[in-house]
Structure formats: C-alpha cells, structure tokens
Design a protein around this motif. Structure first.
Motif, PDB file in Angstrom:
ATOM      1  N   ARG A 203       0.829  -1.206   0.000  1.00  5.99           N
ATOM      2  CA  ARG A 203       0.000   0.000   0.000  1.00  5.99           C
ATOM      3  C   ARG A 203       0.859   1.251   0.000  1.00  5.99           C
ATOM      4  NH1 ARG A 203      -5.284  -0.417   1.364  1.00  5.99           N
ATOM      5  NH2 ARG A 203      -5.223   1.720   2.096  1.00  5.99           N
ATOM      6  N   GLY A 204       0.394   2.236  -0.758  1.00  6.22           N
ATOM      7  CA  GLY A 204       1.000   3.544  -0.674  1.00  6.22           C
ATOM      8  C   GLY A 204       0.340   4.347   0.431  1.00  6.22           C
ATOM      9  N   ASN A 205       0.787   5.556   0.589  1.00  3.99           N
ATOM     10  CA  ASN A 205       0.179   6.469   1.543  1.00  3.99           C
ATOM     11  C   ASN A 205      -0.901   7.266   0.820  1.00  3.99           C
ATOM     12  OD1 ASN A 205       0.039   9.345   2.775  1.00  3.99           O
ATOM     13  ND2 ASN A 205       0.980   8.102   4.400  1.00  3.99           N
ATOM     14  N   LEU A 206      -2.135   7.192   1.307  1.00  5.72           N
ATOM     15  CA  LEU A 206      -3.249   7.799   0.588  1.00  5.72           C
ATOM     16  C   LEU A 206      -3.062   9.292   0.411  1.00  5.72           C
ATOM     17  CD1 LEU A 206      -6.008   7.450  -0.736  1.00  5.72           C
ATOM     18  CD2 LEU A 206      -7.060   7.791   1.510  1.00  5.72           C
ATOM     19  N   TRP A 207      -2.581   9.969   1.444  1.00  7.23           N
ATOM     20  CA  TRP A 207      -2.439  11.421   1.347  1.00  7.23           C
ATOM     21  C   TRP A 207      -1.258  11.800   0.461  1.00  7.23           C
ATOM     22  CZ3 TRP A 207      -6.322  14.328   2.615  1.00  7.23           C
ATOM     23  CH2 TRP A 207      -7.223  13.891   3.579  1.00  7.23           C
ATOM     24  N   LEU A 208      -0.130  11.160   0.653  1.00  2.00           N
ATOM     25  CA  LEU A 208       1.051  11.506  -0.125  1.00  2.00           C
ATOM     26  C   LEU A 208       0.917  11.037  -1.570  1.00  2.00           C
ATOM     27  CD1 LEU A 208       3.935  12.513  -0.496  1.00  2.00           C
ATOM     28  CD2 LEU A 208       4.747  10.333   0.451  1.00  2.00           C
ATOM     29  N   ASP A 209       0.716   9.738  -1.753  1.00  3.12           N
ATOM     30  CA  ASP A 209       0.656   9.194  -3.111  1.00  3.12           C
ATOM     31  C   ASP A 209      -0.629   9.612  -3.826  1.00  3.12           C
ATOM     32  OD1 ASP A 209       3.129   7.783  -2.853  1.00  3.12           O
ATOM     33  OD2 ASP A 209       2.082   6.333  -1.599  1.00  3.12           O
ATOM     34  N   GLY A 210      -1.725   9.678  -3.068  1.00  2.30           N
ATOM     35  CA  GLY A 210      -2.971  10.136  -3.676  1.00  2.30           C
ATOM     36  C   GLY A 210      -2.845  11.547  -4.216  1.00  2.30           C
ATOM     37  N   THR A 211      -2.157  12.408  -3.454  1.00  2.00           N
ATOM     38  CA  THR A 211      -1.942  13.784  -3.906  1.00  2.00           C
ATOM     39  C   THR A 211      -1.059  13.821  -5.149  1.00  2.00           C
ATOM     40  OG1 THR A 211      -2.172  14.631  -1.642  1.00  2.00           O
ATOM     41  CG2 THR A 211      -1.043  16.040  -3.248  1.00  2.00           C
ATOM     42  N   LEU A 212      -0.002  13.002  -5.161  1.00  2.00           N
ATOM     43  CA  LEU A 212       0.888  12.963  -6.323  1.00  2.00           C
ATOM     44  C   LEU A 212       0.145  12.518  -7.575  1.00  2.00           C
ATOM     45  CD1 LEU A 212       4.184  11.424  -4.872  1.00  2.00           C
ATOM     46  CD2 LEU A 212       3.789  13.787  -5.598  1.00  2.00           C
ATOM     47  N   PHE A 213      -0.678  11.492  -7.447  1.00  5.45           N
ATOM     48  CA  PHE A 213      -1.421  11.010  -8.604  1.00  5.45           C
ATOM     49  C   PHE A 213      -2.488  12.018  -9.037  1.00  5.45           C
ATOM     50  CE2 PHE A 213       0.193   6.754  -7.400  1.00  5.45           C
ATOM     51  CZ  PHE A 213       0.690   6.374  -8.644  1.00  5.45           C
ATOM     52  N   ALA A 214      -3.076  12.721  -8.077  1.00  6.25           N
ATOM     53  CA  ALA A 214      -4.062  13.748  -8.433  1.00  6.25           C
ATOM     54  C   ALA A 214      -3.393  14.878  -9.207  1.00  6.25           C
ATOM     55  CB  ALA A 214      -4.738  14.285  -7.171  1.00  6.25           C
ATOM     56  N   ILE A 215      -2.209  15.303  -8.749  1.00  4.40           N
ATOM     57  CA  ILE A 215      -1.472  16.348  -9.462  1.00  4.40           C
ATOM     58  C   ILE A 215      -1.096  15.868 -10.854  1.00  4.40           C
ATOM     59  CG2 ILE A 215       0.672  17.679  -9.497  1.00  4.40           C
ATOM     60  CD1 ILE A 215       0.533  17.720  -6.422  1.00  4.40           C
ATOM     61  N   PHE A 216      -0.631  14.617 -10.935  1.00  2.00           N
ATOM     62  CA  PHE A 216      -0.283  14.062 -12.241  1.00  2.00           C
ATOM     63  C   PHE A 216      -1.503  14.013 -13.156  1.00  2.00           C
ATOM     64  CE2 PHE A 216      -0.189  10.405 -15.095  1.00  2.00           C
ATOM     65  CZ  PHE A 216       0.926  10.696 -15.852  1.00  2.00           C
ATOM     66  N   GLY A 217      -2.646  13.567 -12.628  1.00  2.00           N
ATOM     67  CA  GLY A 217      -3.864  13.503 -13.440  1.00  2.00           C
ATOM     68  C   GLY A 217      -4.293  14.868 -13.939  1.00  2.00           C
ATOM     69  N   TYR A 218      -4.183  15.867 -13.072  1.00  2.00           N
ATOM     70  CA  TYR A 218      -4.529  17.241 -13.468  1.00  2.00           C
ATOM     71  C   TYR A 218      -3.600  17.731 -14.575  1.00  2.00           C
ATOM     72  CZ  TYR A 218      -5.531  22.234 -13.098  1.00  2.00           C
ATOM     73  OH  TYR A 218      -5.879  23.530 -13.383  1.00  2.00           O
ATOM     74  N   ALA A 219      -2.293  17.569 -14.356  1.00  2.00           N
ATOM     75  CA  ALA A 219      -1.312  18.082 -15.319  1.00  2.00           C
ATOM     76  C   ALA A 219      -1.393  17.342 -16.650  1.00  2.00           C
ATOM     77  CB  ALA A 219       0.094  17.970 -14.734  1.00  2.00           C
ATOM     78  N   ALA A 220      -1.456  16.004 -16.600  1.00  2.00           N
ATOM     79  CA  ALA A 220      -1.473  15.216 -17.836  1.00  2.00           C
ATOM     80  C   ALA A 220      -2.717  15.505 -18.658  1.00  2.00           C
ATOM     81  CB  ALA A 220      -1.386  13.724 -17.509  1.00  2.00           C
ATOM     82  N   ASN A 221      -3.859  15.605 -17.998  1.00  2.00           N
ATOM     83  CA  ASN A 221      -5.091  15.902 -18.720  1.00  2.00           C
ATOM     84  C   ASN A 221      -5.058  17.318 -19.293  1.00  2.00           C
ATOM     85  OD1 ASN A 221      -7.816  14.546 -19.209  1.00  2.00           O
ATOM     86  ND2 ASN A 221      -8.471  16.543 -18.459  1.00  2.00           N
ATOM     87  N   GLY A 222      -4.539  18.266 -18.506  1.00  2.00           N
ATOM     88  CA  GLY A 222      -4.459  19.641 -18.970  1.00  2.00           C
ATOM     89  C   GLY A 222      -3.543  19.805 -20.166  1.00  2.00           C
ATOM     90  N   VAL A 223      -2.437  19.056 -20.188  1.00  2.00           N
ATOM     91  CA  VAL A 223      -1.469  19.167 -21.288  1.00  2.00           C
ATOM     92  C   VAL A 223      -2.108  18.763 -22.608  1.00  2.00           C
ATOM     93  CG1 VAL A 223       0.609  18.133 -22.264  1.00  2.00           C
ATOM     94  CG2 VAL A 223       0.634  18.961 -19.921  1.00  2.00           C
ATOM     95  N   PHE A 224      -2.738  17.584 -22.651  1.00  4.30           N
ATOM     96  CA  PHE A 224      -3.261  17.147 -23.952  1.00  4.30           C
ATOM     97  C   PHE A 224      -4.532  17.893 -24.333  1.00  4.30           C
ATOM     98  CE2 PHE A 224      -5.747  13.818 -21.622  1.00  4.30           C
ATOM     99  CZ  PHE A 224      -6.964  13.949 -22.260  1.00  4.30           C
ATOM    100  N   LEU A 225      -5.278  18.393 -23.358  1.00  6.08           N
ATOM    101  CA  LEU A 225      -6.460  19.189 -23.701  1.00  6.08           C
ATOM    102  C   LEU A 225      -6.053  20.516 -24.337  1.00  6.08           C
ATOM    103  CD1 LEU A 225      -9.001  18.722 -20.771  1.00  6.08           C
ATOM    104  CD2 LEU A 225      -9.337  18.171 -23.184  1.00  6.08           C
ATOM    105  N   LEU A 226      -5.090  21.201 -23.731  1.00  8.13           N
ATOM    106  CA  LEU A 226      -4.638  22.467 -24.299  1.00  8.13           C
ATOM    107  C   LEU A 226      -4.075  22.265 -25.701  1.00  8.13           C
ATOM    108  CD1 LEU A 226      -2.892  24.427 -21.393  1.00  8.13           C
ATOM    109  CD2 LEU A 226      -5.010  25.001 -22.575  1.00  8.13           C
ATOM    110  N   ALA A 227      -3.303  21.200 -25.877  1.00  4.44           N
ATOM    111  CA  ALA A 227      -2.715  20.952 -27.191  1.00  4.44           C
ATOM    112  C   ALA A 227      -3.787  20.668 -28.230  1.00  4.44           C
ATOM    113  CB  ALA A 227      -1.731  19.780 -27.112  1.00  4.44           C
TER     114      ALA A 227
END
Length: 405
Positions: A203-227
């Motif tokens: 198991r990962g840490n929900l707060w730490l890893d969950g936050t990292l994946f949320a940031i990644f999801g936001y950034a990755a989705n934003g990158v291809f949408l803008l493009a």
C-alpha cells in the motif's frame, strides 16, 4: 473473435470515435461559432471549459450509479446527451445556450465513461487493458479525421454544420443499434470482490501518493487538452501556417497518439514496465512543447505536433492509473475516482485560464509547457515512491478501471 459481446463492444468503440471528434469540434470551428454565439474567442474558450465542468460535476456519481443501475443505461444516456449537443449547437445563437450545451456534452462524456469502461472489462476479463486502450485508439482516430473533414469544408466554402451533422448521423445509427441489439454481461455479484483479499498487501500512503497522482492527473489531462484545443490556432497565429496546414497539426497530433497506443501495447508485451513509460512520456511531452514554444516555425511545429500527440495523448493517463492501482491494490475505485476528478477539474479550469490568455496564443502554449513541467515533477516523485515501495520495480500492476477521455 467468438466473444458474444463483440458487436456491442464495436458499438461502444464507435461512440468514442465521435467522442474524439467532439473534443476538437469546437476549437476547429472556433471563429464561426464565436460569430454565431455573438462572443469572442475567449467566450468560446469558456464554452469549451464548460465541457470539463459537466464532467467534474458527475464523474464520481455516475460511476457509483453505473454499478447500481447497469452499464447499458449510462451508455445510452451518454450517447443521447451527445446527440443533444451536436443538434443543439447548430441552432444555438447565444453564449448562455452554448455553455449549457457544452455542460451537457461533459455530462454525456462522463456517463459514457461510467458505462463503457466497466462494461468492456466485464466483456473481456482476460484483456481488460487492451480493451480500454483501444478506446483511446478510436478517440484518436476521431481526432485525426475531423480536421481533414473541416479542411475540406473550408476549402470548398461549404457550411461548417456538416461536421456536426456527420457526428449526429453516426450517433443516431449507433445509439439505435445499442438500444435495440446490444448485449451486456449479467451484473457480477459483490462476492467477486473477495478475490481482492488474495492480492499482495502493498500500500502507498493515501495522502502523499494520492496527492501525487491527483497532481499528475490534473497536469497530464491539462497538457493534452490544451494541445488538442489550441494547436490549430497556435499554428495559424504564431507559426503563420495557412488554414489547411494549421488544421493538419491536429491530424499529426492524432497520428502520434495512435502510434503511441500501438507501440505501448507492443512494448508492454515485451517486458517494458509501466513506470518506465510514465517518466519517458512525460519528459518527451515537456521537451516537445518547450521546443514548439521556443521555435514556432512550420517544420518544427509539424514534428512537435506528432511528438506531443505521441507523448501526451497516447495513453499516459491510462498508464498512470495502472501504476496507481499497484499502489492501492484494495482501493482501486477510490483512488481512481481521485485522479478522474482531478482530470475533470483540469478540463474545466485549464480552459478558463487559456481563455484569459487567448489574446496572445504564445502565452497559452507557455501555460501548456508549465503544466508539462508539473507533470514531469509529479512523475519523477511517483517513480521515487514506486521504487521505495516495490524495490526493483517488478510489482504486478493491473489494468485501470477508468480513463480522462
């Protein structure tokens, strides 16, 4: 090939062909729609952002309700809302009406996701990842073909609405097929979840890893949408391409996306791990966007459009979800919901920011570069956490249950 659900799955894939077209049909018709809706390019950007708002409002709830009421209902509901959007956009003449229609498009897309991804996993239990990645391929095909169609309409001075009517016609036929002749698996029982207990407890840490994946999801989705939304206008206004060549950038982008989908599947079957894809693709995305921003000339823009599509829209979000499942083997639904919601927030907010920057499209591209850099940082930290939790990185991952599309 003897799977009894193949015809139904083909119908669901055709839905995502139209979803791919819907992602770029507004930016591809940005100028004429601004006139029809009596607004500016910034106003059209607000309309585009409303698609993300619709997704953000219902993405979590629709997944829960899909488990309760079945996949077929949400697939038909999503397709019906897309029909409302494509038909309504042609007769709408106000910005307010356009925002409402775009919000319904977002709700429809979220409904399709809630029904389609679980349905495909239930139809193809031995090939869940391939079934879901194939949706990305159909989405990319839609993004590839629509600019070509619109370029033809522009070149011949035909009505822009034919592109909307094409999507409308495909959806009508496909929705009737899914309504009358589709077959779905019998709903699985909750007892199936007992199998989760046999999985390794890593198991990962929900707060730490969950936050990292949320940031990644936001950034990755934003990158291809803008493009996907602004690449054509950037090609026209900053690179100096003519209308046909600028629209071709989206086709190059979509070819790159398709190439990545098939290459990733091929390499994964030959032992390349998901975590390796994640860091390579995010670095490629940042580098190509930075080059496009620094050197906006025709040849480079064509090459970079392909690389951006390859690295940012070829399945990197799905790869992130797969890795996330290995961090939380017993809580896949919860953490997937976190990333999906983050991606929906990106769909809404990133376009609002881009609309405010639209007076100088170079600033929009710089925003995309910044998001890509955030994605690289998040992917690097995720990789560090992955190695900390799994040591040599040989942990077995599972296919994601949801996507950003």
């Amino acid at each position: 090939m003897k799977n009894q659900y193949l015809p139904t799955s083909l119908g669901m894939y055709v839905n995502y062909l139209v979803v791919g077209m819907s992602i770029i049909i507004l930016p591809q018709n940005m100028d004429v729609l601004a006139q029809q809706w009596q607004t500016t390019l910034g106003g059209v950007a607000v309309v585009i952002s409303a698609v993300g708002l619709g997704r953000m409002l219902v993405s979590l709830a629709s997944g829960i309700l899909s488990d309760r009421f079945g996949r077929r209902l949400f697939i038909l509901m999503g397709a019906s809302l897309l029909l409302v959007f494509f038909g309504g956009a042609l007769v709408c003449h106000t910005l307010t009406g356009a925002i409402i229609l775009a919000t319904l498009l977002g709700v429809g897309g979220a409904s399709l996701d809630a029904g389609t991804y679980p349905a495909l996993m239930e139809m193809f239990p031995q090939h869940q990842s391939t079934a879901n990645v194939t949706l990305k391929a159909f989405t990319s095909i839609g993004q590839f073909t629509l600019p070509l169609i619109i370029s033809l309409l522009v070149a011949r001075h035909w009505w822009y609405g034919w592109s909307f009517l094409l999507c409308l016609g495909i959806l009508i036929v496909n929705t009737l097929f899914l309504w009358r002749w589709s077959r779905f698996p019998v709903k699985s029982t909750r007892k199936d979840k007992v199998k989760v207990a046999t999985q390794p407890v890593v198991r990962g840490n929900l707060w730490l890893d969950g936050t990292l994946f949320a940031i990644f999801g936001y950034a990755a989705n934003g990158v291809f949408l803008l493009a996907s939304i602004w690449l054509t206008k950037y090609g026209q206004d900053i690179v100096g391409l003519n209308d046909t060549s600028a629209r071709a950038l989206i086709s190059d982008y979509s070819v790159g996306s398709l190439t990545c989908v098939f290459l990733t599947i091929w390499l994964a079957h030959r032992g390349v791990r998901d975590i390796q894809f994640l860091i390579v693709y995010t670095v490629m995305s940042f580098s190509s966007l930075l080059v496009l921003y620094l050197f906006p000339i025709p040849l480079i823009s064509t090459l970079m459009a392909f690389i951006i599509g390859f690295s940012a829209a070829g399945g990197v979000v799905q790869i992130g979800l797969t890795i996330m499942a290995s961090f939380f083997p017993n809580d896949k639904g919860t953490v997937t919901g976190i990333v999906t919601t983050a991606a929906s927030v990106a769909s809404f907010t990133v376009n609002l920011i881009a609309g405010a920057l639209a007076a100088n499209l170079a600033n929009v591209m710089l925003l995309d570069v910044g998001l890509a850099l955030v994605g690289v940082i998040a992917a690097t930290l995720i990789t560090m956490r992955y190695r900390y939790l799994f040591g040599t990185g040989n942990a077995q991952t599972v296919a994601p249950k949801q996507s950003e599309t």
